[in-house]
Enzyme design. Structure first.
Site, PDB file in Angstrom:
ATOM      1  N   ASP A 145      -5.912  35.890  81.124  1.00 59.78           N
ATOM      2  CA  ASP A 145      -6.238  37.419  81.138  1.00 59.78           C
ATOM      3  C   ASP A 145      -5.618  37.876  79.914  1.00 59.78           C
ATOM      4  O   ASP A 145      -4.758  37.350  79.171  1.00 59.78           O
ATOM      5  CB  ASP A 145      -5.491  37.846  82.448  1.00 59.78           C
ATOM      6  CG  ASP A 145      -5.508  39.450  82.541  1.00 59.78           C
ATOM      7  OD1 ASP A 145      -6.609  39.772  82.124  1.00 59.78           O
ATOM      8  OD2 ASP A 145      -4.599  40.134  83.050  1.00 59.78           O
ATOM      9  N   ASP A 189      -4.629  41.788  79.335  1.00 61.85           N
ATOM     10  CA  ASP A 189      -3.553  42.950  79.591  1.00 61.85           C
ATOM     11  C   ASP A 189      -2.568  42.575  80.389  1.00 61.85           C
ATOM     12  O   ASP A 189      -2.785  42.191  81.523  1.00 61.85           O
ATOM     13  CB  ASP A 189      -4.280  44.078  80.259  1.00 61.85           C
ATOM     14  CG  ASP A 189      -5.570  44.916  79.393  1.00 61.85           C
ATOM     15  OD1 ASP A 189      -5.322  44.382  77.951  1.00 61.85           O
ATOM     16  OD2 ASP A 189      -6.472  45.396  79.457  1.00 61.85           O
ATOM     17  N   ASP A 212      -2.154  38.816  86.149  1.00 63.57           N
ATOM     18  CA  ASP A 212      -1.275  39.527  86.627  1.00 63.57           C
ATOM     19  C   ASP A 212      -1.739  40.190  87.933  1.00 63.57           C
ATOM     20  O   ASP A 212      -0.949  40.873  88.690  1.00 63.57           O
ATOM     21  CB  ASP A 212      -0.596  40.511  85.772  1.00 63.57           C
ATOM     22  CG  ASP A 212      -1.547  41.607  85.087  1.00 63.57           C
ATOM     23  OD1 ASP A 212      -2.758  41.233  84.848  1.00 63.57           O
ATOM     24  OD2 ASP A 212      -1.367  42.869  85.221  1.00 63.57           O
TER      25      ASP A 212
END
Lengths: 173, 173
Positions: free
Chosen positions: A7, A9, A133
């Site tokens: 990922d 961000d 996240d």
């Protein structure tokens, strides 16, 4: 060669810190880290939520984000041993798309355009490992999911947690 | 609900026609359809290949493309009966990314940002059906691949060919 999906961000890029810095400068107010459960944007005062959302779709916001510590060095090694893809849920913010490609070019020049996926829903993407996240992305993943530690996911217990890029290196290298 | 992945260029959007029209207007020259094997860009004269490539990454080029005939009506029906995703290999041309989202908003407003994937390599994407004009995308697909007819793939024999959106409707609806 096994495939690693990573990922952007809160994993290799740090929009939360960029947003907090901008918000403090513009409005002189602090965020409430205890309210971030699920999304760091929740930590900003209710009356300014629309400003945070508007800022996320402002051209240039994703162009100048801090890089997560050690992510460049560790990803460069992962890129040699695995088939690496960067997978970012980004289509909600159309102005972020080119910024994200340009940001990757600046900080992760070893990653080619062929290795980038900008999407709205990561269920489509298959691989052996996913570092993310958000549990909403990990829950559908058929491979091994890793939760990357973030302010908004501190209470999540269901996934193996990687606190930083040193721990990613220990897990995958 | 089964999942249908649909390519953009040469399937729902028509960049070839847009490029030919632009090229004729700017340079007064014709293209050679017999040289398009593998990529329609090959049909443009050798000395102007760099112009075609530059035009593909010009902001606005993908913003104003013709829509493939009947694709709107048939995709609206597919969107009711399947989990639909638009999957476009687009990250090679960063300036195309926002244009593609905006173009979808104009012509396929029933498709949300969650249903869009802009990537460099479609091997990552899984589904039950893939409609695409490039064999390089179909060859890795684990579901049922459909070749969408295009000037550059006339000689391909290995895949079930859909000549137009009426045939897509017959195959999937």
């Amino acid at each position: 060669m096994k495939r690693v999906l990573v990922d952007m961000d809160e994993v290799i890029a740090d929009p939360m810190t960029a947003m907090i810095n901008w918000y403090r400068k513009e409005y002189g107010l602090d965020v409430d880290y205890t309210k971030m459960k699920g999304s760091w944007a929740n930590g900003f005062p209710e009356q300014h939520q629309h400003l945070i959302r508007a800022r996320l779709n402002e051209p240039g916001f994703f162009r100048h984000l801090p890089v997560m510590k050690n992510s460049q060095r560790v990803l460069a090694e992962i890129n040699k041993k695995y088939e690496l893809f960067i997978v970012s849920a980004a289509t909600e913010f159309p102005n972020s798309l080119k910024d994200k490609i340009d940001w990757l070019g600046d900080h992760f020049s070893f990653i080619s355009w062929k290795q980038v996926v900008l999407c709205g829903d990561k269920r489509l993407c298959v691989g052996d490992y996913l570092i993310d996240d958000h549990t909403k992305n990990l829950v559908h993943f058929a491979g091994k999911p890793y939760l990357f530690d973030a302010a908004h996911n501190k209470d999540v217990k269901e996934y193996e947690r990687l606190h930083n890029w040193e721990e990613v290196a220990n897990a995958l290298l």
